[in-house]
Design a protein around this motif. Structure first.
Motif, PDB file in Angstrom:
ATOM      1  N   TYR A  51      18.800  29.923  11.706  1.00 13.17           N
ATOM      2  CA  TYR A  51      18.581  28.528  12.070  1.00 13.17           C
ATOM      3  C   TYR A  51      18.506  28.395  13.585  1.00 13.17           C
ATOM      4  O   TYR A  51      19.408  28.841  14.313  1.00 13.17           O
ATOM      5  CB  TYR A  51      19.715  27.673  11.521  1.00 13.17           C
ATOM      6  N   PRO A  53      18.797  25.619  16.134  1.00 14.08           N
ATOM      7  CA  PRO A  53      19.250  24.219  16.098  1.00 14.08           C
ATOM      8  C   PRO A  53      18.428  23.267  16.959  1.00 14.08           C
ATOM      9  O   PRO A  53      18.176  22.136  16.553  1.00 14.08           O
ATOM     10  CB  PRO A  53      20.708  24.306  16.574  1.00 14.08           C
ATOM     11  N   LYS A  54      17.997  23.684  18.131  1.00 16.93           N
ATOM     12  CA  LYS A  54      17.227  22.793  18.993  1.00 16.93           C
ATOM     13  C   LYS A  54      15.906  22.418  18.340  1.00 16.93           C
ATOM     14  O   LYS A  54      15.464  21.257  18.418  1.00 16.93           O
ATOM     15  CB  LYS A  54      16.981  23.441  20.350  1.00 16.93           C
ATOM     16  N   ASN A  56      15.437  22.635  15.095  1.00 13.55           N
ATOM     17  CA  ASN A  56      15.771  22.220  13.729  1.00 13.55           C
ATOM     18  C   ASN A  56      14.868  22.924  12.718  1.00 13.55           C
ATOM     19  O   ASN A  56      14.334  22.310  11.787  1.00 13.55           O
ATOM     20  CB  ASN A  56      15.676  20.706  13.569  1.00 13.55           C
ATOM     21  N   GLY A 323      21.169  23.222   9.375  1.00 15.18           N
ATOM     22  CA  GLY A 323      21.433  21.798   9.414  1.00 15.18           C
ATOM     23  C   GLY A 323      22.466  21.447  10.465  1.00 15.18           C
ATOM     24  O   GLY A 323      23.206  22.305  10.958  1.00 15.18           O
ATOM     25  N   GLU A 324      22.521  20.169  10.804  1.00 14.80           N
ATOM     26  CA  GLU A 324      23.390  19.717  11.890  1.00 14.80           C
ATOM     27  C   GLU A 324      24.856  20.068  11.660  1.00 14.80           C
ATOM     28  O   GLU A 324      25.573  20.438  12.589  1.00 14.80           O
ATOM     29  CB  GLU A 324      23.246  18.202  12.060  1.00 14.80           C
ATOM     30  N   ASP A 325      25.313  19.986  10.410  1.00 16.78           N
ATOM     31  CA  ASP A 325      26.711  20.288  10.116  1.00 16.78           C
ATOM     32  C   ASP A 325      26.893  21.657   9.475  1.00 16.78           C
ATOM     33  O   ASP A 325      27.990  22.001   9.031  1.00 16.78           O
ATOM     34  CB  ASP A 325      27.310  19.208   9.203  1.00 16.78           C
ATOM     35  N   TYR A 326      25.837  22.449   9.416  1.00 17.97           N
ATOM     36  CA  TYR A 326      25.865  23.798   8.842  1.00 17.97           C
ATOM     37  C   TYR A 326      26.436  23.803   7.427  1.00 17.97           C
ATOM     38  O   TYR A 326      27.199  24.696   7.053  1.00 17.97           O
ATOM     39  CB  TYR A 326      26.646  24.762   9.749  1.00 17.97           C
TER      40      TYR A 326
END
Length: 349
Positions: A51, A53-54, A56, A323-326
């Motif tokens: 993943y 993150p930046k 997404n 995802g934002e919250d993994y």
């Protein structure tokens, strides 16, 4: 009612989840667990989900002896989700494991291919580093004092920036490289700042998945030596199939104590896979150990007690949190891509 012994678990084949520890299994499922088959893909191995993150985006690779170069990308911000090609520069061939660390993707690349460069020369298996926004990629390691690495399989970066990776023989077995292994399978620790490369483990037959406990004091490594093949340069690379599967061979996960962040001791087996052998492996934020074992993803506690399985309708080779919250667990494998959402967040990649 009498039920005969059946290791296939055929009676529960259609279940999304299997629970072996009721209290802890139901707790990790949470109030609204999901397990969705999202994409049909080719009947090749699909590996190295990671993943970014930046961006997404979830990136992953396709492993095929035909020399398929692009990675794949799924933009998690789009609806509907689609798969597109993702090209690094230079291209990477047969990335088998990946992890994200401080803005970069680190790949364990298991294949060698002479179509990567112009004029043609072999891209050797090794450790590669990519800036995900641009795709710019560099090889940071491909040999041990002049002896080429065999086929790096999985990878993790510790809190000190040291790169730990497994190096079995699967690139040769799977027809991904023309250079036969020059060393015995091993697990290494690489310090990019100094260039120091240390062998930290050399007793496992075919080391595969690798992951740290949240406190960094325990390292887990899987051994998938149940599936192996012949290593003779004059015979050429022989693609391994499960025709040579040996159920009595190694198919376990081992735990090691990490001393001073650099040295391993206290080797102990914690789990023998119920289905096939543990392939991709990662550790959750709460310390649970997860492993792709063909029929899905097995979820264990830190002592190896079997808590639950995320069950799939395709063979899972690897997985990664996103995802934002993994909390999204993306599973990649032969013929399919799936996603489960549980109350079991990851540490990141």
């Amino acid at each position: 009612m009498t039920i005969s012994n059946d290791t296939s678990f055929e009676l529960v084949r259609d279940a999304d989840f299997l629970i072996f520890d009721e209290a802890r299994g139901l707790a990790l499922l949470g109030d609204n667990p999901t397990n969705d088959f999202l994409f049909t893909v080719s009947l090749h191995y699909h590996e190295a989900p990671v993943y970014a993150p930046k961006q997404n985006k979830l990136l992953f690779s396709q492993i095929t002896p035909s020399g398929f170069l692009p990675q794949y990308s799924i933009d998690l911000g789009k609806d509907p989700l689609t798969i597109s090609e993702y090209a690094t520069s230079p291209p990477l061939y047969a990335a088998n494991g990946a992890t994200f660390h401080e803005g970069y993707i680190y790949w364990a690349v298991s294949g060698g291919n002479n179509s990567v460069f112009d004029p043609p020369r072999e891209q050797h298996p090794g450790i590669y580093k990519t800036e995900p926004g641009t795709g710019n990629t560099e090889c940071i390691l491909n040999n041990y004092f002049g002896y080429y690495l065999n086929s790096p399989n999985d990878i993790i970066v510790d809190r000190n920036g040291h790169v730990w990776f497994t190096d079995p023989d699967y690139g040769w077995f799977s027809g991904l490289t023309d250079t036969a292994p020059q060393q015995s399978p091993a697990t290494y620790r690489f310090n990019p700042n100094t260039g120091a490369l240390n062998v930290v483990e050399q007793t496992l037959e075919l080391p595969n998945g690798i992951g740290f406990s949240p406190d960094g004091k325990t390292l887990y490594i899987s051994d998938s030596g149940s599936a192996s093949s012949t290593i003779l340069q004059q015979y050429g690379s022989i693609a391994a199939t499960f025709d040579n599967w040996n159920i009595t061979g190694p198919r376990s996960i081992f735990a090691f104590d990490v001393i001073d962040g650099v040295y391993l001791t206290g080797k102990r087996v914690i789990y023998k896979a119920q289905s096939l052998a543990p392939d991709g492996m990662k550790v959750a934020k709460n310390g649970y150990v997860l492993a792709a074992t063909g029929s899905g993803v097995d979820i264990l506690d830190s002592y190896g007690t079997y808590i639950a399985r995320i069950q799939t309708n395709f063979t899972v080779n690897n997985f990664g949190w996103a995802g934002e919250d993994y909390r999204q667990i993306w599973m990649t494998g032969v013929g399919g891509i799936g996603r489960a959402v549980l109350d079991l967040p990851g540490q990141g990649n």
